[in-house]
Design an enzyme around this catalytic site. Structure first.
Site, PDB file in Angstrom:
ATOM      1  CE  LYS A  84      -4.139   2.198   2.575  1.00 14.79           C
ATOM      2  NZ  LYS A  84      -4.995   1.878   3.588  1.00 14.79           N
ATOM      3  CB  SER A 159      -8.287   3.851   2.658  1.00 19.31           C
ATOM      4  OG  SER A 159      -7.235   3.213   3.566  1.00 19.31           O
ATOM      5  CB  SER A 183      -8.404   0.993   5.475  1.00 23.12           C
ATOM      6  OG  SER A 183      -9.461   2.166   5.733  1.00 23.12           O
TER       7      SER A 183
END
Length: 508
Positions: A84, A159, A183
């Site tokens: 990420k 997210s 997330s």
């Protein structure tokens, strides 16, 4: 079926076994996944940056070490991973999905990044995300939305939608995400993958660009429970560079996952949270949840209805605490030291440069949360809003403590709906915030939680997730339950749910 297709279908554990026995090289495995990214990522947009040359070089190092007779650096040495884009990486950009950090290359690696490298895990690149991890759909990325591989007209969650989508699209067998209010878990639920939020402090936050410091937690993402456990043990553990890091041994999650795969949950008590589920949840999600409870009971677990009365206030309290911490953390992006700098005029003052840079560099959702947090922390409102929200947080933690005095784990749906169409909720912040209804309580209390696939909704054929929550540092029992449930679902379904991903089936 081509060799490349066979490789990308394997689990991380299977790939590691083949690499370490030298049946296949790490370079071959890495190249197969890079080829897959080239093939499907234009439709998925899981990646913001692809590090092909560094990935192949890292894979070659693993192969050379194995050829020289050295033992693997870790059980996952040579296995590719998607990271990420909120973790600092010294050899590639770290943007956090924001224009304000476009092209920024940190001078150091995050602890998670460094541990992956030392373990011989091959980092394929950085994945897309809601800007600064603020969102539930990955539509708030400054670089465009990520698409759900099950149906590319729908969101992959957020997210960390890029990390979850990379798994579901078979672009990577492993990924890393962060979980501030769901997330990791919510994207896992809507993409049919596994996502784990470790105990707060169980995985170092050093080099993780902060959203809300008391809530953020990095964790593993995978397609199987065992793969998640293997990755968990690589990245977890005490870090003196993180003042919130827990100085205690990492729970034996791999052993627990292997034990759980045997399918025996006799002697375990599973708490069914009465405040999570039922009215207001998509009927197909509720049906899958009830079926999951029956499965757990069939494995020998005792189901106990548990009330956590303050969970109903978690969402409201979270959206006071998180924006307050956001307004403080994002003040560092001042156009003075790094990142974007907008000069509104040649003789502009520092304050004018800051204002112009933040106006151009931050997206609408980030600005919204900064304003909410600044208001909540302002004179005359601090006690009424932020202070009260922290009191609610204490009550939520007490609910967990009371519940875990009765049961070993708690369960709930992970998300109230399946993946919704891209654009459906992007202009309705309150509707978007409700996606984290089930996941937020675990972040508020800091205990461990994870999502595992629980089936497909009959109405739309999209994945549904089961959330399993455990006490702080109780990851071992959580992984045991998850692995048992996964094994039972696979046996009933004739194989893993993820092998039936339909949106990209013509290219798999």
């Amino acid at each position: 079926m081509s060799t490349d297709t066979e490789l990308i279908r394997l689990t991380a554990a299977e790939l590691a076994a083949k690499i370490h026995s030298r049946e296949v090289s790490a370079v071959e495995v890495t190249q197969a996944h890079l080829d897959r990214i080239t093939q499907v990522d234009p439709a998925v947009h899981a990646f913001l940056h692809i590090a092909a040359e560094p990935a192949l070089a890292a894979a070659a190092e693993v192969d050379a070490a194995l050829a020289g007779g050295k033992p693997p650096a870790s059980p996952l040495a040579g296995v590719p991973l998607a990271l990420k884009d909120v973790f600092a990486t010294s050899d590639m950009p770290t943007t956090c999905g924001s224009k304000i950090l476009e092209g920024w290359r940190p001078p150091y690696d995050a602890t998670v990044t460094a541990r992956l490298r030392r373990a011989g895990v091959v980092i394929l690149g950085k994945t897309n995300m809601d800007e600064f991890a603020m969102g539930s759909s990955t539509e708030h990325s400054a670089y465009g939305p990520t698409h759900n591989p099950w149906d590319t007209t729908r969101i992959p969650g957020g997210s960390g939608g890029g990390s979850a989508a990379s798994l579901a699209a078979f672009e990577a067998p492993l990924a890393i995400g962060t979980d501030t209010g769901g997330s990791i878990r919510q994207p896992a639920a809507v993409t049919g993958t596994v996502g784990v939020k470790p105990t707060y402090g169980g995985v170092s936050r050093y080099g993780l660009v902060a959203c809300a410091s008391s809530l953020d937690q990095g964790g593993p993402c995978a397609r199987t429970v065992l793969d998640a456990a293997l990755l968990h043990e690589v990245i977890a553990g005490y870090d003196p560079l993180d003042s919130t890091s827990i100085d205690t041994p990492v729970p034996a999650v791999v052993e627990a996952a292997r034990r759980g795969a045997g399918g025996d949950l006799r002697g375990l008590r599973v708490g069914v949270v009465s405040e999570l589920g039922g009215e207001g949840y998509q009927p197909q999600v509720e049906a899958s949840y009830r079926a999951a409870l029956s499965t757990l009971e069939s494995l020998g677990a005792e189901l106990v209805t548990v009330s956590c009365p303050h969970f109903r206030y978690a969402l409201a309290a979270y959206y006071l605490i998180l924006p307050s911490e956001v307004s403080s953390n994002l003040a560092r992006f001042d156009a003075m030291r790094y990142g974007l700098r907008v000069m509104p005029a040649p003789d502009a003052s520092a304050e004018e440069v800051m204002a112009a840079t933040r106006e151009a560099g931050f997206g609408d959702e980030v600005k919204r949360r900064i304003m909410l947090g600044t208001y909540a922390l302002s004179s005359g409102y601090y006690d009424a809003y932020y202070g009260k929200a922290q009191q609610v947080r204490t009550l939520i933690a007490r609910d967990f403590t009371a519940a875990f005095g009765q049961v070993d784990v708690l369960v709930s749906p992970t998300a109230p709906t399946t993946a919704f169409p891209i654009g459906e909720k992007v202009d309705d912040p309150l509707a978007m915030y409700l996606n984290d209804l089930c996941t937020i309580p675990a972040n508020m209390a800091g205990n461990a939680a994870m999502s595992v696939p629980s089936g497909l909704a009959e109405s739309d054929g999209l994945p549904v997730g089961l959330q399993i929550m455990a006490p702080a540092l109780g990851e071992a029992v959580m992984y045991r339950v998850a692995a048992a449930f996964e094994a039972a679902r696979n046996a009933a379904d004739g194989g893993p749910l993820i092998q039936r991903v339909n949106g990209l089936e013509a290219t798999v």
